[in-house]
Design an enzyme around this catalytic site. Structure first.
Site, PDB file in Angstrom:
ATOM      1  N   ARG A 155       4.138  42.358  11.786  1.00 44.16           N
ATOM      2  CA  ARG A 155       4.968  41.795  12.933  1.00 44.16           C
ATOM      3  C   ARG A 155       6.383  41.195  12.031  1.00 44.16           C
ATOM      4  O   ARG A 155       6.678  41.070  11.037  1.00 44.16           O
ATOM      5  CB  ARG A 155       4.771  41.085  13.511  1.00 44.16           C
ATOM      6  N   HIS A 156       8.113  41.243  12.697  1.00 42.61           N
ATOM      7  CA  HIS A 156       9.186  40.846  11.936  1.00 42.61           C
ATOM      8  C   HIS A 156       8.954  38.689  11.870  1.00 42.61           C
ATOM      9  O   HIS A 156       8.097  38.315  12.398  1.00 42.61           O
ATOM     10  CB  HIS A 156      10.268  41.595  12.797  1.00 42.61           C
ATOM     11  N   GLY A 157       9.845  39.163  10.966  1.00 36.51           N
ATOM     12  CA  GLY A 157       9.492  37.334  11.148  1.00 36.51           C
ATOM     13  C   GLY A 157      10.396  36.396  11.642  1.00 36.51           C
ATOM     14  O   GLY A 157      11.015  36.961  12.682  1.00 36.51           O
ATOM     15  N   GLU A 158      10.166  35.242  11.540  1.00 32.89           N
ATOM     16  CA  GLU A 158      10.875  33.946  12.663  1.00 32.89           C
ATOM     17  C   GLU A 158      11.972  34.280  12.558  1.00 32.89           C
ATOM     18  O   GLU A 158      12.372  34.590  11.654  1.00 32.89           O
ATOM     19  CB  GLU A 158      10.178  33.426  11.994  1.00 32.89           C
ATOM     20  N   THR A 159      12.711  34.248  14.210  1.00 33.53           N
ATOM     21  CA  THR A 159      13.724  33.763  14.083  1.00 33.53           C
ATOM     22  C   THR A 159      13.958  32.344  14.921  1.00 33.53           C
ATOM     23  O   THR A 159      13.053  32.209  15.352  1.00 33.53           O
ATOM     24  CB  THR A 159      14.304  35.320  14.923  1.00 33.53           C
ATOM     25  N   ASP A 160      15.175  32.126  15.185  1.00 33.77           N
ATOM     26  CA  ASP A 160      15.772  31.280  15.631  1.00 33.77           C
ATOM     27  C   ASP A 160      14.968  30.744  17.325  1.00 33.77           C
ATOM     28  O   ASP A 160      14.356  29.721  17.705  1.00 33.77           O
ATOM     29  CB  ASP A 160      17.027  30.317  15.750  1.00 33.77           C
ATOM     30  N   TRP A 161      14.913  31.907  17.801  1.00 29.30           N
ATOM     31  CA  TRP A 161      14.514  31.781  19.428  1.00 29.30           C
ATOM     32  C   TRP A 161      12.608  31.282  19.464  1.00 29.30           C
ATOM     33  O   TRP A 161      12.074  31.782  20.306  1.00 29.30           O
ATOM     34  CB  TRP A 161      15.032  33.178  20.649  1.00 29.30           C
ATOM     35  N   ASN A 162      12.586  32.479  17.803  1.00 21.58           N
ATOM     36  CA  ASN A 162      10.844  32.057  18.332  1.00 21.58           C
ATOM     37  C   ASN A 162      10.106  30.319  17.692  1.00 21.58           C
ATOM     38  O   ASN A 162       9.414  29.607  18.339  1.00 21.58           O
ATOM     39  CB  ASN A 162       9.881  32.841  17.025  1.00 21.58           C
ATOM     40  N   ARG A 205      15.757  42.175  14.149  1.00 20.34           N
ATOM     41  CA  ARG A 205      14.446  41.279  13.783  1.00 20.34           C
ATOM     42  C   ARG A 205      14.054  41.958  13.007  1.00 20.34           C
ATOM     43  O   ARG A 205      12.986  41.497  11.579  1.00 20.34           O
ATOM     44  CB  ARG A 205      14.090  40.371  14.652  1.00 20.34           C
ATOM     45  N   GLU A 229      10.350  45.451  21.105  1.00 22.65           N
ATOM     46  CA  GLU A 229       9.394  44.028  22.578  1.00 22.65           C
ATOM     47  C   GLU A 229       9.067  45.023  23.446  1.00 22.65           C
ATOM     48  O   GLU A 229      10.097  45.192  24.208  1.00 22.65           O
ATOM     49  CB  GLU A 229       9.998  43.111  21.667  1.00 22.65           C
TER      50      GLU A 229
END
Length: 893
Positions: A155-162, A205, A229
């Site tokens: 799974r992709h790394g964390e984003t600000d929205w995450n 991402r 997604e």
């Protein structure tokens, strides 16, 4: 067909089509080589790469679920865009000569009349039945690729929205600093893995995560919107909590069925779980069937929401229950919910499991999912001794496995336990497949009758496979209950007579496929003929007379397929022709292996030529295309012959030092690839003999089990293109043994699991130097009586500290002293099963009823109570320990 026109198709239908096409392709390839198979949803579905959507209901032609099998053709022409055809093959089923579909005679070039078409259809039907019977698995799982690939999904790394718990969907949000750090950490985890391909969602991402993992590797990243997604529509950018609150106020998700939940959309702008699943399944299928894929690992960089529940449940079906709980239990509440509530197709194969894991599964997992298990394998073999008794000790009864469809019982040594297990199955409404393999019968005739009648009483039993080592010949003639459900019956290692089969036919009137062995019985030559018209396929090992064989053939008037191994029968091609034309008029498939002795020692060439000429007439060559080969093998002053049809269809081949060989087939590689052989014995000892077969390009590409004497001649390598499938190796080490040849075999066998030694030499030095990382089972128990086969303390230590010893999980060995057993268990940390004979064992083997077993009692005192320690019921000199190792186990000695 009408029901599938112009509608969308469920995932179950699509998966079913894929499996069906794989099965048809395999069956077709057994008749004639093919180029490839293709599976397509329907002719009117077009994929729009810009929108990532499927366009339906295009008016040019109706939409229906279907598949194609592409045969061989002319490689210089393109019949279908982007479909590469292989070299043309002679005598193929199809001969399409038109240069384009526009030619008026295009369809006329396929000149089959209805009889020819029906012949091929029947042949396909028979091959499909043979394939389904050959794969001794629970349910039908056909792998269309010849190898496996490792897929790493990240799974992709964390984003600000995450971090803010906002819904992202298709909105292109970059990684945060924390997300980049997570990707770097994944890069370190994957440092030793060399990916052959990297696929990624086209969203930044996921693509950035793949780029950071790839680092200096110049491998291109293949972007695809199929891995995106799930689209959240108008809710993208809003907090996940807001959507949850909205749904709580507008719909009652708790009342949804699983299908309703997966197909639910909160508005027309969003995707359902099923929508996302169809997208990803399209990608997985295209990747799996792509000719550019190889065996090397690949990386997928995607999204958490892409792993829709339906996709996960679909993937679960390809994993054994043990692996499912190892991989997914307690990862999070979502996976636990899927495992315990939604997944309802568990398959548990308890072979090759440690006792510690088996106890955990029986105590904590099985009680919760007992009604969700469709396939179960219980085994008392050398890897899991006494498992059936331990299983029953947890108060499990098979009648509680109410959805069980397939049951396999391996090496059950206790007839009482076997009776108990089968009796518990009598009320199971879905049990269709039963396998009883490698067991032993202690000769209790009344128990046999009780057992066999319980099996014939199973209401839905369709397929029964019985492979039992039994001295008793009363299995079949004790049947007294009629089974209308059994259609396929395999019997191995239990000999029967024609009278037994006649009795069987009376009580199994629906039988269509039979695999058995007939031994000589004088009364069989005078037996009344009882016909069974339902049998269309017979696989037979025959060790009786020609009159008995003719009587059998008269019992089977509708036999379509015959696979036959004979011993000490000599029949010319002309004699076979008369028998087949008179008694088996509907036979279309005839596969033969005939073992015989030449009548005298002189004029072997003349005898061989005379025999082979009887198989060159139009009946064999033109009408049926039944080609044969005959090998002449010297045994001392005698000469034996093995005559068999080509291509060779039997799974076992014994490679002797052949003096002469003659054949009737065209000189084509198709006939020299013995691809059905998975068990090979290479019995050539005289390395100076000129082997006639060296002039034939014979190949054994799919060897899984090999028995070979070392040293062996260099011609061996010309027959074995690859040992990549080899899992079991038995080596006979003579005094001229060279370690180099053994190590070469091991180096070329990346999947080798078990290594068995037959030896009368000192192995001490060899054990320190042998290297093979994949081996987990070592067997040193041989039939040789020499004292050198008992390991002393020094030799036990050498084994325990060698590389083979450190990685060994299953060990069969003879030791001089009982203390050697404790040392081996202490030192070999990966050991989970130990089978041994001990020289200082004082057990009275003649008095098997004695309860005073001094060595067993001593072992119970010295080892933890969680260990299972028993004597082998078939050889009381052998003790079997199923080891339960965990951090709390301590030795008491």
């Amino acid at each position: 067909m009408i029901s599938t026109i112009n509608r969308d198709y469920t995932s179950t239908e699509r998966i079913g089509l894929a499996l069906t096409m794989a099965l048809v392709t395999e069956a077709y390839s057994r008749i004639v080589p093919i180029a490839q198979n293709a599976v397509t949803g329907n002719n009117t579905r077009l994929f729009d790469p810009k929108k990532g959507t499927l366009q339906l209901d295009i008016p040019e032609e109706p939409s229906f679920l279907h598949g194609h099998v592409f045969g061989y053709g002319d490689p210089e022409r393109k019949y279908i865009e982007d479909v590469q055809l292989d070299d043309p093959i002679l005598r193929i089923l199809f001969d399409i000569n038109a240069s384009s579909p526009q030619e008026s005679d295009h369809d006329k070039q396929v000149s089959w009349n209805s009889d020819e078409m029906n012949k091929v259809v029947r042949r396909l039907e028979t091959e499909i039945e043979n394939i389904r019977d050959t794969y001794k698995v629970h349910g039908l799982t056909i792998i269309t690729r010849n190898s496996f690939m490792d897929i790493y999904i990240v799974r992709h790394g964390e984003t600000d929205w995450n971090a803010q718990k906002r819904l992202q969907g298709h909105t292109d949000i970059p990684l945060s600093a924390q997300g980049k750090l997570q990707a770097y950490q994944l890069k370190e985890k994957f440092a030793d893995i060399h990916f052959s391909k990297i696929f990624s969602s086209d969203l930044i991402r996921a693509r950035s995560t793949a780029e950071l993992i790839r680092s200096s590797n110049k491998l291109p990243i293949i972007e695809t919107l199929l891995l995106r997604e799930r689209c959240m529509g108008t809710w993208e950018g809003r907090l996940a909590g807001e959507l949850n609150l909205h749904l709580q106020q507008t719909v009652d998700l708790d009342k949804f069925t699983q299908k309703e939940y997966l197909s639910f959309r909160w508005d027309d702008t969003a995707e359902s779980y099923s929508d996302a699943y169809q997208r990803i399944q399209t990608f997985i299928r295209s990747m799996a069937f792509s000719p550019s894929m190889n065996d090397d690992p690949i990386l997928l960089s995607s999204h958490g929401e892409s792993l829709a529940n339906e996709l996960l449940l679909y993937l679960f079906e390809f994993l054994d229950g043990i692996h499912l709980f190892r991989a997914f239990h307690n990862l999070n509440s979502r996976f636990n919910h899927l495992l315990f509530i939604h997944f309802r197709a568990y398959r548990f194969d308890f072979r090759s499991i440690s006792k510690y894991e088996f106890d955990i599964i029986c105590q904590y997992y099985l009680p919760s999912i007992i009604d969700q298990i469709i396939s179960l394998t219980i085994s008392d073999d050398d890897e899991t001794p006494n498992q059936s008794e331990i299983f029953l000790s947890y108060n499990f009864t098979l009648d509680k496995f109410i959805h069980l469809q397939s049951l396999t019982l391996y090496s059950i040594q206790s007839f009482d336990q076997l009776d108990q297990l089968i009796f518990q199955c009598c009320q199971l409404p879905y049990l269709t497949h039963l396998y009883m393999i490698d067991g032993y019968n202690d000769g209790r005739k009344n128990d046999i009758q009780f057992l066999i009648n319980n099996i014939w009483s199973l209401p839905k039993l369709y397929y029964f496979y019985l492979n039992y080592h039994s001295s008793s010949k009363i299995w079949l003639n004790k049947i007294s209950i009629i089974s209308l459900s059994i259609e396929k019956l395999f019997i191995e290692n239990i000999t029967c007579t024609l009278q037994d089969l006649s009795h069987l036919f009376k009580y199994t009137p629906s039988l269509r496929y039979l695999n058995t062995t007939i031994h000589f019985n004088f009364d069989d030559e005078q037996i009344p003929i009882v016909t069974l018209s339902s049998i269309t396929s017979l696989k037979l090992t025959f060790e009786s007379s020609v009159p008995v064989m003719i009587n059998l053939f008269q019992m089977l008037p509708n036999l379509y397929s015959l696979t036959l191994k004979t011993m000490d029968i000599y029949l010319s091609g002309n004699r076979w022709k008369k028998i087949l034309m008179k008694y088996l008029t509907k036979l279309k498939i005839f596969q033969l292996r005939m073992y015989f002795e030449f009548s005298h020692k002189k004029n072997i060439d003349e005898q061989l030529n005379k025999l082979i000429d009887t198989y060159r007439n139009s009946f064999w060559i033109e009408k049926h295309q039944w080609f044969i080969q005959c090998d002449c093998i010297p045994f001392g002053t005698y000469y034996h012959g093995i005559l068999y049809t080509l291509p060779y269809v039997f799974d076992t081949f014994v490679f002797y030092d052949i003096l002469k060989s003659k054949y009737t087939c065209p000189y084509e590689n198709h006939y020299w690839s013995y691809k059905r052989v998975n068990c090979l014995q290479y019995m050539i000892y005289n390395t100076n003999t000129i082997n006639y077969l060296n002039s034939l390009p014979i190949q054994f590409p799919n060897i899984q089990h090999l028995k070979i004497s070392i040293p062996f001649d260099d011609k061996f390598w010309s027959y074995i293109p690859s040992l990549h499938r080899l899992t079991t190796l038995e080596v006979i080490l003579s005094e001229n043994y060279t370690q180099y040849q053994l190590q070469t075999l091991l180096n070329l066998s990346p999947c080798l699991y078990s290594l068995k030694f037959f030896y009368s030499i000192d192995l001490n030095m060899s054990l320190e130097q042998i290297i093979c990382p994949s081996i987990r089972c070592l067997n040193f128990i041989t039939k040789f009586s020499s004292n050198i086969t008992y390991f002393n303390t020094i030799e036990c230590n050498t084994l325990a500290y060698s590389q083979l010893g450190r990685q060994c999980e299953v060990l069969l060995i003879k030791v001089e002293n009982r203390t050697n057993i404790l040392d081996l268990i202490k030192t070999m940390n990966n050991l989970r099963s130990l089978i041994f004979q001990c020289k200082d064992d004082k057990w009275n083997h003649k008095d098997i009823s004695s309860n005073n077993d001094e060595l067993i009692e001593w072992l119970h005192m010295c080892l933890p109570s969680t260990y299972s320690i028993i004597r082998d019921k078939n050889d009381m000199s052998i003790i079997r320990i199923w080891i339960n190792k965990n951090e709390n186990n301590t030795f008491l000695s």
